[in-house]
Design an enzyme around this catalytic site. Structure first.
Site, PDB file in Angstrom:
ATOM      1  N   SER A 143     -10.829 -12.006  -4.527  1.00  0.00           N
ATOM      2  CA  SER A 143     -10.875 -11.415  -5.862  1.00  0.00           C
ATOM      3  C   SER A 143     -11.651 -12.359  -6.765  1.00  0.00           C
ATOM      4  CB  SER A 143      -9.449 -11.264  -6.413  1.00  0.00           C
ATOM      5  OG  SER A 143      -9.480 -10.907  -7.782  1.00  0.00           O
ATOM      6  N   TYR A 156      -1.060 -14.657  -9.998  1.00  0.00           N
ATOM      7  CA  TYR A 156      -2.015 -13.975  -9.111  1.00  0.00           C
ATOM      8  C   TYR A 156      -3.251 -14.836  -8.878  1.00  0.00           C
ATOM      9  CZ  TYR A 156      -5.180 -10.291  -7.387  1.00  0.00           C
ATOM     10  OH  TYR A 156      -6.071  -9.537  -6.653  1.00  0.00           O
TER      11      TYR A 156
HETATM   12  P1  NAP Z   1      -3.189  -1.251  -3.429  1.00  0.00           P
HETATM   13  O1  NAP Z   1      -3.741   0.121  -3.491  1.00  0.00           O
HETATM   14  O2  NAP Z   1      -1.935  -1.560  -4.153  1.00  0.00           O
HETATM   15  O3  NAP Z   1      -3.051  -1.694  -1.893  1.00  0.00           O
HETATM   16  C1  NAP Z   1      -2.390  -2.855  -1.505  1.00  0.00           C
HETATM   17  C2  NAP Z   1      -2.076  -2.756  -0.030  1.00  0.00           C
HETATM   18  O4  NAP Z   1      -1.465  -3.998   0.401  1.00  0.00           O
HETATM   19  C3  NAP Z   1      -1.117  -1.637   0.292  1.00  0.00           C
HETATM   20  O5  NAP Z   1      -1.569  -0.970   1.452  1.00  0.00           O
HETATM   21  C4  NAP Z   1       0.193  -2.364   0.589  1.00  0.00           C
HETATM   22  O6  NAP Z   1       0.907  -1.633   1.583  1.00  0.00           O
HETATM   23  C5  NAP Z   1      -0.325  -3.673   1.167  1.00  0.00           C
HETATM   24  N1  NAP Z   1       0.642  -4.769   1.128  1.00  0.00           N
HETATM   25  C6  NAP Z   1       1.137  -5.406   0.047  1.00  0.00           C
HETATM   26  N2  NAP Z   1       2.036  -6.335   0.447  1.00  0.00           N
HETATM   27  C7  NAP Z   1       2.081  -6.271   1.806  1.00  0.00           C
HETATM   28  C8  NAP Z   1       2.827  -6.948   2.796  1.00  0.00           C
HETATM   29  N3  NAP Z   1       3.721  -7.879   2.471  1.00  0.00           N
HETATM   30  N4  NAP Z   1       2.627  -6.645   4.089  1.00  0.00           N
HETATM   31  C9  NAP Z   1       1.728  -5.678   4.434  1.00  0.00           C
HETATM   32  N5  NAP Z   1       1.010  -4.993   3.545  1.00  0.00           N
HETATM   33  C10 NAP Z   1       1.187  -5.284   2.242  1.00  0.00           C
HETATM   34  O7  NAP Z   1      -4.266  -2.287  -4.023  1.00  0.00           O
HETATM   35  P2  NAP Z   1      -5.773  -2.650  -3.574  1.00  0.00           P
HETATM   36  O8  NAP Z   1      -6.542  -2.782  -4.827  1.00  0.00           O
HETATM   37  O9  NAP Z   1      -6.258  -1.749  -2.527  1.00  0.00           O
HETATM   38  O10 NAP Z   1      -5.525  -4.125  -3.013  1.00  0.00           O
HETATM   39  C11 NAP Z   1      -6.022  -4.572  -1.758  1.00  0.00           C
HETATM   40  C12 NAP Z   1      -6.451  -6.027  -1.888  1.00  0.00           C
HETATM   41  O11 NAP Z   1      -7.534  -6.105  -2.827  1.00  0.00           O
HETATM   42  C13 NAP Z   1      -5.377  -6.975  -2.401  1.00  0.00           C
HETATM   43  O12 NAP Z   1      -5.430  -8.177  -1.670  1.00  0.00           O
HETATM   44  C14 NAP Z   1      -5.787  -7.221  -3.846  1.00  0.00           C
HETATM   45  O13 NAP Z   1      -5.320  -8.459  -4.322  1.00  0.00           O
HETATM   46  C15 NAP Z   1      -7.290  -7.164  -3.710  1.00  0.00           C
HETATM   47  N6  NAP Z   1      -8.033  -6.908  -4.960  1.00  0.00           N
HETATM   48  C16 NAP Z   1      -7.805  -5.790  -5.684  1.00  0.00           C
HETATM   49  C17 NAP Z   1      -8.524  -5.593  -6.868  1.00  0.00           C
HETATM   50  C18 NAP Z   1      -8.325  -4.389  -7.736  1.00  0.00           C
HETATM   51  O14 NAP Z   1      -8.742  -4.408  -8.916  1.00  0.00           O
HETATM   52  N7  NAP Z   1      -7.731  -3.319  -7.250  1.00  0.00           N
HETATM   53  C19 NAP Z   1      -9.463  -6.547  -7.289  1.00  0.00           C
HETATM   54  C20 NAP Z   1      -9.664  -7.683  -6.495  1.00  0.00           C
HETATM   55  C21 NAP Z   1      -8.955  -7.839  -5.344  1.00  0.00           C
HETATM   56  P3  NAP Z   1       2.485  -1.428   1.683  1.00  0.00           P
HETATM   57  O15 NAP Z   1       3.043  -1.495   0.311  1.00  0.00           O
HETATM   58  O16 NAP Z   1       2.620  -0.097   2.354  1.00  0.00           O
HETATM   59  O17 NAP Z   1       2.938  -2.551   2.571  1.00  0.00           O
END
Ligand code: NAP
Length: 258
Positions: A143, A156
């Site tokens: 990120s 975070y």
């Molecule tokens: P999201 O839609 O909330 O997806 C997060 C995913 O992580 C879900 O599938 C969740 O699945 C899984 N997860 C969380 N804790 C977990 C655990 N303990 N074990 C296994 N799975 C777990 O959000 P997203 O934006 O797609 O996030 C994906 C990644 O991108 C993250 O690492 C986040 O920090 C990063 N990111 C996001 C953004 C943004 O603005 N959206 C920006 C930069 C980076 P379950 O709850 O079903 O386990």
């Protein structure tokens, strides 16, 4: 748009296997879809199994319950996967937007457990198989929070800074072995990220993206699929990708004139 896996990266008579963590929503689900469309056999892991099973059916992949914060769960997945060429460490996210003064231990512990320890455990567990494939590739979904900070974001950003350090260290440690290491570091992507951060407060989550065009999960999947389908002598170290309307974590322009 799907990519083509270069001939040199294809094992004889089989599809290369990609494991995607956090594939039950957002970036992980989009990545699983695009990797499958590009010719990978995809193993999708997360805690919400029904969603995973639906996705696995859709893309002809394999669903595996996975909690990256639980060492036994990581071990179980690693034992079930016979061969693996690509690992996408995507599971994670943010919880809360409290200042350090009001920080809650359990939120920080959860963020560290998924974003940092989870990625370390998955990498450690799958490394022997990734290396044995002869063309291993570990992708971290980092990120801009891995190198920027903002008020309320310390829990975070500390976790993503740490994950970034792990990724950078791995790149040095694995030098000379048949393993690539990549970080894709997005800015604002509209997924369930903010709904999770604000503990289910969907109104508050929606406001994050109001008046601007955020990235979507497919934009990040595109970066990941592109990086893993480069010829094997190419290591894409990192990709930083943001909406045009966001120049830094706290610097966004809303209702931008096109
Ligand atoms: P999201 O839609 O909330 O997806 C997060 C995913 O992580 C879900 O599938 C969740 O699945 C899984 N997860 C969380 N804790 C977990 C655990 N303990 N074990 C296994 N799975 C777990 O959000 P997203 O934006 O797609 O996030 C994906 C990644 O991108 C993250 O690492 C986040 O920090 C990063 N990111 C996001 C953004 C943004 O603005 N959206 C920006 C930069 C980076 P379950 O709850 O079903 O386990």
């Amino acid at each position: 748009m799907a990519y083509e896996i270069p001939l040199g990266l294809k094992p004889a008579g089989a599809k290369p296997v990609a494991v995607v963590t956090g594939a039950s929503s957002g970036i992980g689900a989009a990545t699983a879809r695009l990797l499958a469309a590009s010719g990978f056999a995809v193993v999708v892991g997360a805690r919400r199994v029904e969603r995973l099973q639906a996705l696995a059916r859709e893309i002809g992949g394999t669903a595996q319950r996975l909690d990256v914060a639980d060492p036994a769960s990581v071990r179980e997945l690693a034992e079930r996967v016979a061969d693996v060429q690509v690992l996408v460490n995507n599971a994670g996210g943010a919880i809360g937007l409290e200042a350090v003064e009001q920080a809650r231990d359990e939120d920080w512990e959860t963020m560290y457990a998924s974003n940092v320890l989870g990625a370390m455990r998955m990498t450690r567990a799958l490394l022997p198989k990734l290396e044995r494939s002869g063309h291993g590739h570990i992708v971290f979904v980092g990120s801009i929070a891995g190198f920027e900070v903002y008020p309320g974001g310390a829990g975070y950003t500390a976790a993503k800074h740490a994950a970034r350090a792990v990724r950078q260290t791995l790149r040095l440690e694995l030098l000379g072995r048949p393993l690539r290491v990549t970080e894709v570091a997005p800015g604002m992507v509209e997924t369930e990220f903010s709904a999770v951060r604000f503990r289910g407060d969907l109104e508050r989550a929606k406001k994050v993206y109001e008046g601007l065009q955020p990235l979507v999960a497919d934009d990040i999947a595109d970066c990941i699929a592109w990086a893993v389908t480069r010829p094997f002598h190419v290591n894409v170290d990192e990709i930083v990708v943001r909406p045009r309307a966001q120049a830094a974590a706290g610097q966004v322009v809303r209702r931008m004139v096109e």
